[in-house]
Design a protein around this motif. Sequence first.
Motif, PDB file in Angstrom:
ATOM      1  N   ASN B 129       0.829  -1.190   0.000  1.00  0.00           N
ATOM      2  CA  ASN B 129       0.000   0.000   0.000  1.00  0.00           C
ATOM      3  C   ASN B 129       0.873   1.253   0.000  1.00  0.00           C
ATOM      4  O   ASN B 129       0.658   2.188  -0.787  1.00  0.00           O
ATOM      5  CB  ASN B 129      -0.889  -0.056   1.245  1.00  0.00           C
ATOM      6  N   ALA B 130       1.889   1.252   0.843  1.00  0.00           N
ATOM      7  CA  ALA B 130       2.771   2.424   0.952  1.00  0.00           C
ATOM      8  C   ALA B 130       3.556   2.640  -0.345  1.00  0.00           C
ATOM      9  O   ALA B 130       3.685   3.766  -0.832  1.00  0.00           O
ATOM     10  CB  ALA B 130       3.726   2.245   2.128  1.00  0.00           C
ATOM     11  N   ILE B 131       4.068   1.560  -0.930  1.00  0.00           N
ATOM     12  CA  ILE B 131       4.845   1.694  -2.173  1.00  0.00           C
ATOM     13  C   ILE B 131       3.988   2.317  -3.272  1.00  0.00           C
ATOM     14  O   ILE B 131       4.408   3.233  -3.975  1.00  0.00           O
ATOM     15  CB  ILE B 131       5.375   0.314  -2.648  1.00  0.00           C
ATOM     16  N   LEU B 132       2.749   1.836  -3.402  1.00  0.00           N
ATOM     17  CA  LEU B 132       1.923   2.312  -4.511  1.00  0.00           C
ATOM     18  C   LEU B 132       1.403   3.724  -4.279  1.00  0.00           C
ATOM     19  O   LEU B 132       1.116   4.456  -5.220  1.00  0.00           O
ATOM     20  CB  LEU B 132       0.808   1.314  -4.816  1.00  0.00           C
ATOM     21  N   ARG B 133       1.294   4.129  -3.018  1.00  0.00           N
ATOM     22  CA  ARG B 133       0.963   5.537  -2.750  1.00  0.00           C
ATOM     23  C   ARG B 133       2.143   6.445  -3.119  1.00  0.00           C
ATOM     24  O   ARG B 133       1.960   7.549  -3.621  1.00  0.00           O
ATOM     25  CB  ARG B 133       0.604   5.735  -1.281  1.00  0.00           C
ATOM     26  N   ILE B 134       3.343   5.957  -2.890  1.00  0.00           N
ATOM     27  CA  ILE B 134       4.519   6.745  -3.302  1.00  0.00           C
ATOM     28  C   ILE B 134       4.597   6.796  -4.827  1.00  0.00           C
ATOM     29  O   ILE B 134       4.898   7.835  -5.415  1.00  0.00           O
ATOM     30  CB  ILE B 134       5.802   6.169  -2.667  1.00  0.00           C
ATOM     31  N   ARG B 135       4.272   5.666  -5.467  1.00  0.00           N
ATOM     32  CA  ARG B 135       4.205   5.671  -6.938  1.00  0.00           C
ATOM     33  C   ARG B 135       3.243   6.752  -7.429  1.00  0.00           C
ATOM     34  O   ARG B 135       3.550   7.517  -8.337  1.00  0.00           O
ATOM     35  CB  ARG B 135       3.749   4.290  -7.427  1.00  0.00           C
ATOM     36  N   HIS B 136       2.068   6.804  -6.815  1.00  0.00           N
ATOM     37  CA  HIS B 136       1.075   7.821  -7.180  1.00  0.00           C
ATOM     38  C   HIS B 136       1.680   9.222  -7.020  1.00  0.00           C
ATOM     39  O   HIS B 136       1.542  10.074  -7.899  1.00  0.00           O
ATOM     40  CB  HIS B 136      -0.171   7.654  -6.306  1.00  0.00           C
ATOM     41  N   GLU B 137       2.361   9.439  -5.917  1.00  0.00           N
ATOM     42  CA  GLU B 137       2.962  10.755  -5.657  1.00  0.00           C
ATOM     43  C   GLU B 137       4.002  11.111  -6.721  1.00  0.00           C
ATOM     44  O   GLU B 137       4.070  12.262  -7.185  1.00  0.00           O
ATOM     45  CB  GLU B 137       3.615  10.732  -4.268  1.00  0.00           C
TER      46      GLU B 137
END
Lengths: 431, 431
Positions: B129-137
Motif C-alpha cells: 500500500n505504501a509503495i503504490l501511494r509513493i508511486r502515485h505521488e
Amino acid sequence: MVKHTLAKNIDKHLNETVTLKGWVYNIRKSGKIWFLIFRDGTEFIQCVILKDEVSSEVFDLKNTLTQESSLAIEGVVQKAPRQKFGYEILVKNIKVMQIAEEYPISLKEHGIEFLLDNRHLWLRSKKQNAILRIRHEIIKASRNFFDDRDFTLIDSPMFTPNASEGTTTLFKTKYFDQDAYLTQSGQLYSEAGIMGFNKTYCFGPIFRAEKSKTRRHLTEFWMIEPEMAFYDINDNMDLAEEFVRYIVEQVLKNRKKELEILERDTSKLEKITLPFPRITYDEAVKILQDNGRDFKWGDDFGAPDETLITKKFDTPIMIHHWPAETKAFYMKRDENDDKFVLGVDMIAPEGYGEIIGGSQREEDIDLLLSRIKKENLSEEMYNWYIDLRRYGSVPHSGFGLGLERTVSWICGNQHIREAIPWPRTITRLKP
Amino acid sequence: MVKHTLAKNIDKHLNETVTLKGWVYNIRKSGKIWFLIFRDGTEFIQCVILKDEVSSEVFDLKNTLTQESSLAIEGVVQKAPRQKFGYEILVKNIKVMQIAEEYPISLKEHGIEFLLDNRHLWLRSKKQNAILRIRHEIIKASRNFFDDRDFTLIDSPMFTPNASEGTTTLFKTKYFDQDAYLTQSGQLYSEAGIMGFNKTYCFGPIFRAEKSKTRRHLTEFWMIEPEMAFYDINDNMDLAEEFVRYIVEQVLKNRKKELEILERDTSKLEKITLPFPRITYDEAVKILQDNGRDFKWGDDFGAPDETLITKKFDTPIMIHHWPAETKAFYMKRDENDDKFVLGVDMIAPEGYGEIIGGSQREEDIDLLLSRIKKENLSEEMYNWYIDLRRYGSVPHSGFGLGLERTVSWICGNQHIREAIPWPRTITRLKP
C-alpha cells in the motif's frame, strides 16, 4: 542574441529586446515593410520587419523564407492592440536555422486522409494544436479531480490473460510461450485495488479491435476508470455527473483561447450544470417509441437512438437500470427486479454519444458464479476476481470515461481521429 | 448508522460518533475488552470494544470475525496518543458485511512467488500500500513538474509500425491484416510533437520483451518522456537533474508516513541536492579501470559497473558523451569529435542503476540519413521522422525516465516487481 523567450511570455517583456525561436507560419509583403507570422508552439506572433531597422540581408529574407522555415528572431516587444495576442515584435535581427523544403500542408484545405498521412506535420496547425491542448487540460482536470477526492492511482496492466468485455474485439499478442491479450478495461483489476485503497482510478490506453469505421471508434484510446468501495449505483451517478461538470468547467476557465480557435459554441458548454437528468432504460425506450422509432425492448441503443433520446436535454443524461441480458456479467442485479442490472450509461448532448459506462458491481459470490457459468466464461480464469467476493466482499461501484469522445464533444469536433495525437483505426497504423 | 467517514479523516471528528466501513486487519483479545485493528484503505485504526459498551452479540464477534472480514463500525473518535495515528474508536456497534474465508496471506512471511500469485490480495498489505501511494505521488509530481513549465502532454501511440530501440525486444501483434509492434519509446513521436508545441511530454506504458530475469526488468512499465525544441545536451541535463530532485523533494514532503512504513533511510534521500555530478563516458571508464575492473572501452556498463561508478556519490550522476557505436541512430554526434554522441544516462545511487536515458537529437538530415543507412534501417519506414529534418529542423533534446526504477530507488525496494500494481515479467502474466 539575448536570452530565448517563449512567445507566450513576451507580454512580460514589453519594450524589451527578446529572442524568439520557432517557425515561419506565414509572410505578407508590402514594399518597405513585411510581416512574418511567427509560431513557436506556444503562441502565434506578428513580427514586423522595416527596411530601415534591419540589415539588407535580413530584409531580403522575405524572398527566401518559406513556410515552416526555422529561425531565431531578435526584436523589441511592442503593444499591438489590433493583434489577437495584443503584442508584436519589431524585428532587429533574424538568424535562419533552416530554409524548409516546400511544405506539403498549405494554409488551404486538404483531404482528411492526406492530413492523417501527414499527422506528424498536421500537429503544427492551429486547430490541431488547440484540440490537443484541450485534451491536455481534460487529462489534467481528470487527475486533479480524483487526486483531490482521496483516490489513489492504481494503473491496471496492459497485458492480460483474460478479457473483460467479451472476446470478439480483443487484440492478441504472442507473450513468450503464451498468448496474451491487450486490455479492454482496467475495471476488474480496479475492483481488487479498492479493497486495498478504498477509492482508486486507472488512466491508460485501452485496445479494441473495432471493425467499425464510424467516426466514434478508435482501436487505441484512453480511458479513465474510477472505482469506489461502499458506493452504490446512486453514489456512482453522483460522482459521474460531478466529474463531467468539473471537466467542462475547467476547460471553459483555462482554455478560452483554444475554444475560440475551434469556434466552439461555448454557450452550449455553459449549460452543463447539475444535476444531469437520470432516466431508466424503460423510460428511454418510451421516448424512442413515442417519437415513432421502431425499437425492440432489450436491444442496445444505436447512435441515432442516443441522439434522439438526448435531443431535448442541454446536459448529458444518464440512462440506468438496463436489461441484464445486454450488459456484462459483473453488473449487480437489481434486488427488486432481477431482469435489470444496476448499470448506467452517460450520453453526451449534441449527438456525441456515450461518454461513460458504469455500474454497481455484483458483490454476492453465488450470483457472480452463476453469471460466469451462464455466460460460459472460465471460472478458473476469473478465480482471482472471484476471490474479491471471498475475502471481505463489499458493495462497490465504478465507471469508465472515454477520453477521446469527451475531447470530441467538448471541442465540438466532427471526428474522434482528431482527439488523439496519433489516431489508430482499422485502416490506419501510420505514422 | 451515522454518515460514512474515511478513516484518514476521523481526526476532524474528535468526540463525535462516526461510521467507518472497511476490513478487519487484526484482532487482540483480553477478557472484558478486545481490540480490532481496522483498515479501510485510507488508514489503519485501533477500535476498542468494551463489554459494557456494546450488545453481547457485538461483543461476541471477537470469536467469529476473521482477518479481512468486511464490516461497518459505529463509534466515538477518541484521542489515543500511544497509537501511531493518534486516534482510536470506542465502538458502539458493528455491522458485519461478510465473514471472510480463511485469508491466504497471514501477517507472517510468505514467498515472493506466492505473493505475486495473490497480487490481487497482496495489494491490501501495509507495505505494498505504501509503495503504490509513493508511486502515485511520483506520477503526480512528474506531471505537475512539466505542466508548470509550459510542456504539453502529447501521448505517443501504443501500436507502431516501426521500432525505436532495435527489434530484438519487440512485442509483435496481429493488427487486422497487418503486423504491429507495441511501443518501446514515444520519443520519435515526441520529436514531431515539439515542432507543433515547443515542449512536450508523453507518459504511458512501454513494452519490452525482455528475456532477462533480473530484478530490474519488467516487460511492461511506464515511462515519462519530455522532449524540448531548442534544448542542447546541457539544457537537457539541467532539466533532468531538476526534475529528479523535484520528485524526491515532493515524496519527502508529502509521503513521510509511507516512507516510515517502508523503513526507508530518508537521510539518503535528503542528500539529493543540485547539481548532480556530470562525468564523461571516458571518465567513467577510468573510474572502473582505476578500481581494477577489466572494462573494455566501447562496452556498455553492466549493473556492477554502475554500482561501482556511483559509489562515491550521494546523488544520481550523469554520464554523457558516449561512444557512438553503443547508442541509437538518432543521437547527435559531437561536432568536435564524431566518435562520440551527445547522449546522457542518469544513474541512481545505492545501486539502483539507470533511471534516465536521453540525448540531443541529430537535426542534420544528411547525418541522420547516413546513420539510418549504416544501421540498415528502412528509410521508407522512417520517412515521416526524416520529414522533421526537412521542414524547419531545429536543435532539440529529450530524455525518458523509467517510472518503476525510480519508484524502487525512492522506496528502497529490493525488487522492481513491487513498484507496479500488476507486474508483468517473462514468467508472469497473471493475475
